[in-house]
Design a protein around this motif. Structure first.
Motif, PDB file in Angstrom:
ATOM      1  N   LEU A   8       0.838  -1.185   0.000  1.00 46.35           N
ATOM      2  CA  LEU A   8       0.000   0.000   0.000  1.00 46.35           C
ATOM      3  C   LEU A   8       0.878   1.241   0.000  1.00 46.35           C
ATOM      4  O   LEU A   8       2.053   1.195   0.401  1.00 46.35           O
ATOM      5  N   THR A   9       0.303   2.351  -0.425  1.00 45.64           N
ATOM      6  CA  THR A   9       1.023   3.605  -0.228  1.00 45.64           C
ATOM      7  C   THR A   9       0.998   3.953   1.261  1.00 45.64           C
ATOM      8  O   THR A   9       0.185   3.414   2.038  1.00 45.64           O
ATOM      9  N   THR A  10       1.851   4.849   1.652  1.00 44.54           N
ATOM     10  CA  THR A  10       1.883   5.273   3.053  1.00 44.54           C
ATOM     11  C   THR A  10       0.526   5.833   3.475  1.00 44.54           C
ATOM     12  O   THR A  10       0.030   5.545   4.570  1.00 44.54           O
ATOM     13  N   LEU A  14      -1.997   4.270   6.284  1.00 46.11           N
ATOM     14  CA  LEU A  14      -2.401   5.063   7.446  1.00 46.11           C
ATOM     15  C   LEU A  14      -3.922   5.069   7.597  1.00 46.11           C
ATOM     16  O   LEU A  14      -4.449   4.900   8.704  1.00 46.11           O
ATOM     17  N   VAL A  15      -4.645   5.242   6.508  1.00 48.54           N
ATOM     18  CA  VAL A  15      -6.107   5.238   6.558  1.00 48.54           C
ATOM     19  C   VAL A  15      -6.627   3.893   7.068  1.00 48.54           C
ATOM     20  O   VAL A  15      -7.513   3.832   7.928  1.00 48.54           O
ATOM     21  N   THR A  16      -6.053   2.805   6.569  1.00 45.99           N
ATOM     22  CA  THR A  16      -6.481   1.485   7.025  1.00 45.99           C
ATOM     23  C   THR A  16      -6.165   1.295   8.506  1.00 45.99           C
ATOM     24  O   THR A  16      -6.993   0.799   9.275  1.00 45.99           O
ATOM     25  N   ASN A  44      -1.564  17.058  -0.476  1.00 44.16           N
ATOM     26  CA  ASN A  44      -2.228  15.869   0.083  1.00 44.16           C
ATOM     27  C   ASN A  44      -3.290  15.259  -0.821  1.00 44.16           C
ATOM     28  O   ASN A  44      -3.834  14.204  -0.519  1.00 44.16           O
ATOM     29  N   VAL A  45      -3.587  15.892  -1.955  1.00 44.79           N
ATOM     30  CA  VAL A  45      -4.679  15.410  -2.791  1.00 44.79           C
ATOM     31  C   VAL A  45      -4.387  14.033  -3.399  1.00 44.79           C
ATOM     32  O   VAL A  45      -5.278  13.187  -3.511  1.00 44.79           O
ATOM     33  N   ALA A  46      -3.135  13.776  -3.765  1.00 48.82           N
ATOM     34  CA  ALA A  46      -2.791  12.495  -4.395  1.00 48.82           C
ATOM     35  C   ALA A  46      -2.322  11.461  -3.383  1.00 48.82           C
ATOM     36  O   ALA A  46      -2.088  10.304  -3.747  1.00 48.82           O
ATOM     37  N   GLY A  47      -2.208  11.860  -2.124  1.00 49.51           N
ATOM     38  CA  GLY A  47      -1.804  10.937  -1.070  1.00 49.51           C
ATOM     39  C   GLY A  47      -2.968  10.580  -0.190  1.00 49.51           C
ATOM     40  O   GLY A  47      -3.698   9.612  -0.449  1.00 49.51           O
ATOM     41  N   VAL A  48      -3.190  11.357   0.872  1.00 52.43           N
ATOM     42  CA  VAL A  48      -4.306  11.095   1.774  1.00 52.43           C
ATOM     43  C   VAL A  48      -5.637  11.197   1.038  1.00 52.43           C
ATOM     44  O   VAL A  48      -6.550  10.391   1.248  1.00 52.43           O
ATOM     45  N   GLY A  49      -5.754  12.163   0.133  1.00 53.21           N
ATOM     46  CA  GLY A  49      -6.986  12.305  -0.621  1.00 53.21           C
ATOM     47  C   GLY A  49      -7.309  11.072  -1.448  1.00 53.21           C
ATOM     48  O   GLY A  49      -8.441  10.581  -1.461  1.00 53.21           O
ATOM     49  N   ALA A 194       2.537   9.044  -1.285  1.00 55.60           N
ATOM     50  CA  ALA A 194       2.202   8.263  -2.482  1.00 55.60           C
ATOM     51  C   ALA A 194       3.139   7.079  -2.703  1.00 55.60           C
ATOM     52  O   ALA A 194       2.917   6.287  -3.617  1.00 55.60           O
ATOM     53  N   GLU A 195       4.156   6.940  -1.857  1.00 50.16           N
ATOM     54  CA  GLU A 195       5.137   5.866  -2.029  1.00 50.16           C
ATOM     55  C   GLU A 195       4.610   4.556  -1.451  1.00 50.16           C
ATOM     56  O   GLU A 195       4.065   4.530  -0.345  1.00 50.16           O
TER      57      GLU A 195
END
Length: 625
Positions: A8-10, A14-16, A44-49, A194-195
């Protein structure tokens, strides 16, 4: 995906992880992180978003209109849930992130948990300096997010995906530690969000964080009992810790049986319901003369869950007995050690239960009990008079408060934060439920009110959330009306229009500064000051433009009709009411230390300085062991 890991991405990891965290106290379990507020930007749009978009069943996303406001809403949510559940907040790198710093300070000062996930600069620095990056010649690893460090109880920057394993667990530890909680900040570099990495499956296992109720140790309990048994005029000061620990019922029983009078701070205002035989009202600078009279005479003061803010102690002038001693009960050793005295580090409920067991045959002298009851009764008559005293042509703020108090239900929640209204509410409001009074006064942050009301309604949808806000605070931050409308969450907002900063205006006048800069007016070409005519600002129209129903009132009878209609409505409704800013609530007869200019050419300032020096002479260190 290899065995035992999940790629998963970071941000996805984190969300999971957050979706699998729970708290448990007294056998009741609930989710720790119930959802995530966010405003997206390039940071944060392409990461947490992207993670929130991809995994909607794991963490519900709520769209906010202002980054500071969404932190306020999360804090209010946590307070309503007695610090057992909260929300996360994500913002982009740069101004989006720094807009959350005020909210972080508010959370930490009020000892309320909130999780902040600001975007950050690139960890790889391949394109540095990036948009909105702070460049410092002496330190390449500092970003604007380092501003969160002094206002966070835990801070980390996730430079590598694998760092999330230990950091996320530590973040949850602080959020669930009742003694250490506050703002928790995990700064997330936008490239690391995103990594992808192979996260071990056990990282996503369901975790239940047990919320302990530490009991007082034998030695500190014995010292507290000795002080209380030797007291002739004891006084309990109930703070927010009583409500956070769900100790109102045990405090009510203990106080009724022993006859110890109970005074309440802003955070602890609803610790006992109005009408309880031991309740003597608010204490301190915005308190009642009943509580403050007993405070001046008290020989033992039992602080329960209070951090002893200067408003509570009247800037260390209130407790006047030369031999006064303090017993401080607090789950945080830092707060328990204040005012010297006996430090009892324990959960408020556990400590009160321990005192009740050991003092089962002890009570105050009958004459002292009767005196406390009589003072409380006299103050209640003063409060009622301030509600009933007709004022025209515009109603007084006290009349508005009285009418709202009468019309609201016992479980409805009153929300406020700054200006003159909190002081009047502390003196006058008559709560019936421990969660029914929600005034943020640790940071007293203008703009908290409507965002806080949103958080309260999210946390307790079965309760009416009634926001009381002045025009000054409204102009600071009203945007979350749109969020409430979008989410279908009903707020009742009482917008008190008095054309300026009433609280600071009165303070300015008392300090010899003639209400300078506290009114909303045109600049006067003759004086050069902002003391011309009133500005033609229509806040009711503004509220309507954000999607709220608006009702206008210019008299007390009109307000009562409009407020009753707002309570009965099924959508967010604003009651706009004009009040007379020149009227005041009953005096607390207690001081607040705000320094006055030592030299001045103004006679008003010179007079105020003389009063200041006289009051200053009565300050004490409260260091008696």
């Amino acid at each position: 995906m290899s065995r035992g890991t999940r790629r998963l991405t970071t941000a996805q990891a984190l969300v999971t992880f957050l979706s699998r965290q729970y708290t448990e106290r007294d056998g009741v379990q609930q989710r720790l992180i119930e959802g995530c507020f966010g405003i997206f930007g390039h940071g944060n749009v392409a990461g947490v978003g992207q993670a929130l978009l991809q995994q909607p069943d794991e963490l519900t996303y709520y769209q906010a209109r202002n980054e500071q406001a969404m932190v306020h809403a999360a804090v209010a949510y946590a307070r309503t849930r007695r610090r057992l559940s909260t929300l996360a907040c994500t913002a982009s790198v740069g101004p989006g992130a720094t807009n959350m710093v005020t909210g972080a300070a508010l959370a930490t000062i009020n000892r309320l948990p909130v999780l902040l996930l600001p975007g950050d600069i690139f960890a790889t620095r391949v394109a540095s300096p990036v948009l909105q990056e702070l460049e410092l010649p002496y330190a390449a690893d500092i970003s604007v997010n380092d501003a969160f460090r002094p206002v966070s109880r835990f801070f980390d920057r996730i430079w590598r995906p694998e760092q999330l394993l230990s950091s996320a667990v530590q973040a949850m530890r602080v959020l669930t530690d009742q003694a250490e909680t506050g703002a928790v900040t995990l700064a997330l570099p936008q490239d690391v969000q995103a990594e992808a990495w192979d996260f071990p499956e056990e990282f996503f296992a369901e975790r239940v964080w047990h919320i302990r109720r530490p009991a007082p140790d034998a030695a500190s309990l014995a010292a507290a009992l000795q002080a209380i048994r030797g007291a002739h005029r004891p006084l309990i000061v109930a703070g927010g810790g009583v409500i956070h620990s769900d100790a109102s019922d045990v405090l009510a029983d203990f106080a009724a049986r022993t006859g110890v009078p109970v005074a309440v701070t802003q955070a602890g205002k609803a610790s006992l319901p109005h009408g309880h035989p031991s309740l003597v009202g608010a204490i301190g600078h915005t308190g009642s003369f009943a509580a403050n009279t007993l405070a001046r005479e008290a020989d033992v003061v039992i602080g329960i869950g209070t951090r002893w803010q200067d408003f509570t102690t009247a800037s260390r002038t209130l407790f006047a007995d030369p031999d006064v001693r303090f017993v401080n009960i607090n789950i945080a050793a830092f707060d328990a050690a204040k005012q010297a005295g006996v430090s009892v580090v324990a959960d408020a409920r556990a400590a009160i239960e321990a005192l009740d067991r050991e003092l089962s045959f002890w009570e105050v002298e009958s004459g002292y009990r009767a005196r406390a009851v009589a003072l409380a009764r006299d103050w209640d008559a003063v409060v009622q008079a301030s509600f009933d005293r007709p004022h025209s042509p515009l109603p007084s703020q006290s009349e508005i408060i009285g009418a709202a108090n009468q019309l609201m239900g016992d479980r409805d929640v009153l929300i406020c934060a700054a200006g003159s209204i909190p002081g009047d509410l502390h003196k006058l409001w008559r709560p019936a439920d421990p969660l029914g009074y929600h005034v943020e006064y640790g940071f007293s942050c203008m703009g908290y009110e409507i965002a806080g009301g949103l958080g309260v309604k999210m946390a307790a949808p079965d309760r009416e959330a009634v926001v009381m806000v002045g025009d000054g605070s409204y102009l600071m931050m009203a945007q979350e009306i749109a969020t409430a409308v979008a989410e279908g969450l009903k707020l009742v907002i009482v917008l008190v229009q008095n054309h300026g900063y009433a609280s600071i205006g009165a303070l300015s006048e008392s300090l010899g500064s003639a209400r300078f800069g506290t009114n909303y007016r045109y600049r006067n070409s003759d004086s050069g000051h902002l003391d011309g005519g009133l500005l033609p600002v229509d806040l009711a129209a503004n509220a309507a433009s954000l999607g709220a129903e608006v009702l206008r009132a210019t008299s007390l009878s009109e307000f009562r009709t409009a407020f009753a209609a707002a309570l009965a409505a099924d959508r967010t409704t604003v009651v706009h009411v004009e009040t007379d800013p020149g009227t005041t609530s009953p005096s607390s007869e207690a001081w607040w230390d705000v320094p006055v200019a030592e030299v001045s050419t103004l006679a008003s300032t010179q007079m105020a300085r003389g009063t200041y020096e006289s009051e200053k002479a009565s300050q004490r260190p409260y260091l008696k062991p």
